[in-house]
Design a protein around this motif. Structure first.
Motif, PDB file in Angstrom:
ATOM      1  N   VAL A  56      34.176  24.140  26.037  1.00 32.28           N
ATOM      2  CA  VAL A  56      35.568  23.434  25.122  1.00 32.28           C
ATOM      3  C   VAL A  56      35.984  21.681  25.002  1.00 32.28           C
ATOM      4  N   ALA A  57      35.985  21.504  24.242  1.00 30.18           N
ATOM      5  CA  ALA A  57      36.443  19.757  24.169  1.00 30.18           C
ATOM      6  C   ALA A  57      37.534  19.714  24.303  1.00 30.18           C
ATOM      7  N   LYS A  58      37.919  18.750  24.902  1.00 31.40           N
ATOM      8  CA  LYS A  58      39.227  18.257  25.057  1.00 31.40           C
ATOM      9  C   LYS A  58      40.367  18.297  23.599  1.00 31.40           C
ATOM     10  N   ALA A  60      40.737  20.553  21.814  1.00 36.64           N
ATOM     11  CA  ALA A  60      39.996  21.875  20.109  1.00 36.64           C
ATOM     12  C   ALA A  60      40.204  22.805  21.068  1.00 36.64           C
ATOM     13  N   ALA A  61      39.998  23.848  19.602  1.00 39.15           N
ATOM     14  CA  ALA A  61      40.567  25.538  20.328  1.00 39.15           C
ATOM     15  C   ALA A  61      39.382  25.936  20.897  1.00 39.15           C
ATOM     16  N   TYR A  62      40.058  26.870  21.879  1.00 35.42           N
ATOM     17  CA  TYR A  62      38.907  27.830  22.386  1.00 35.42           C
ATOM     18  C   TYR A  62      38.579  28.685  21.286  1.00 35.42           C
ATOM     19  N   THR A  63      37.260  29.023  21.195  1.00 40.70           N
ATOM     20  CA  THR A  63      36.239  30.599  20.714  1.00 40.70           C
ATOM     21  C   THR A  63      37.242  31.331  20.681  1.00 40.70           C
TER      22      THR A  63
END
Length: 325
Positions: A56-58, A60-63
């Motif tokens: 999870v990028a800073k 960014a939304a979680y998958t």
């Protein structure tokens, strides 16, 4: 100890310790399965579907996981029987015939329960086939999605008796290593919760088996978790006379012997209540003396034995089964 209940003429015989000990000694499923209390006939045990994990990028939304929450359903089913005992035998103080019969009944219920949960080959119908056994489940396709999807016979292995004899010590090692690998390579492998159940006829087949370096793979006196038991590849074995294939549930199966491996958390038994006239331990017993009911004409008492359980597995992918055909 006994007590009269509900004016029915049945006396609840409170000898739960003896019955439960006999059940635990003789039933692999009773000993190993994860218990779930049941207050109703049917219970849905939650089971989490796939859970997607990724980086999870800073900011960014979680998958989000696409799978849905689901469950394993337990349906309480009862097994038992009735035995006639002459009143004259009950007055003989030198022989406790009921204690002997209670132990025998508990032992046979244990074998019946193991066969019903492990080795019955027919589809569950609630009467002659109380549950979907591990054997039936692993030989049937499950079209569920994700980690719970399963294709029939993926984790099933058949070894004909003649082939087993021809394999020799090293060849049999390879066949068993392949079998164990079916569980060890699954996403549900858990070394701490891994178990083996085998019919005792496998003992004579395991003795003398060695790995490729000549080391025995079967140990009859290994101490595991403080308990001395047999082991194969280091996994403790629980022996069960009910671990044979049969078309319907029986306490005396005669079909092919089975070797089963899996994750204890995925072997689930439902602990349901018995009817009121039977003492609270499950299994339980009740006695109707000849002064009441049908036994009045023959001077025979009736001893009733019963147990009530639910059963299901969490997923076929958590198990492997070998059948000696």
């Amino acid at each position: 100890m006994a007590r009269e209940t509900f004016g029915t003429g049945w006396i609840a015989v409170e000898t739960g310790d003896v019955a439960i000990q006999a059940l635990m000694q003789n039933s692999a499923t009773e000993k190993l399965a994860r218990p779930e209390p049941m207050a109703t006939d049917t219970k849905q045990v939650p089971r989490s579907g796939d859970f997607a994990i990724g980086s999870v990028a800073k900011g960014a939304a979680y998958t989000e996981t696409a799978g849905v929450q689901d469950y394993v359903q337990l349906v309480a089913r009862k097994a038992g029987g009735v035995l006639r005992v002459a009143e004259e035998d009950l007055t003989d103080t030198t022989v406790d015939i009921l204690a002997t019969k209670r132990y025998g009944a508990a032992r046979n219920m244990a074998l019946f329960f193991d066969n019903a949960t492990l080795g019955t080959s027919a589809a569950e119908n609630g009467t002659t086939v109380l549950y979907t056994s591990v054997y039936k489940a692993l030989r049937t396709t499950n079209a569920a999605s994700g980690a719970f999807q399963y294709t029939a016979d993926t984790n099933y292995q058949a070894v004909p008796a003649a082939t087993w004899a021809a394999l020799g010590a090293s060849g049999a090692y390879g066949a068993l290593n392949t079998f164990v690998g079916k569980y060890e390579q699954s996403n549900f492998f858990d070394e701490g919760n891994g178990f083996m159940i085998a019919h005792p006829s496998f003992k004579s087949l395991f003795r003398g088996l060695v790995d490729l370096n000549g080391r025995p793979i079967f140990n009859e006196t290994q101490v595991i978790d403080g308990i001395q038991k047999s082991s194969l590849f280091g996994y403790g074995i629980t022996w069960s006379l009910g671990a044979r294939v049969s078309a319907t549930n029986t306490s005396s199966p005669t079909g092919n012997p089975l070797l089963i491996m899996g994750n204890r958390d995925m072997l689930i038994k439902g602990m349901a209540h018995l009817s009121p006239e039977i003492a609270s331990p499950n299994p339980g017993f009740a006695l109707q003396r000849a002064r009441n009911g049908i036994g009045y004409l023959t001077d025979e008492a009736l001893m009733k034995a019963a147990m009530r359980r639910g059963f299901n597995i969490g997923t076929e992918n958590a198990f492997a089964i070998l059948e000696r055909t």
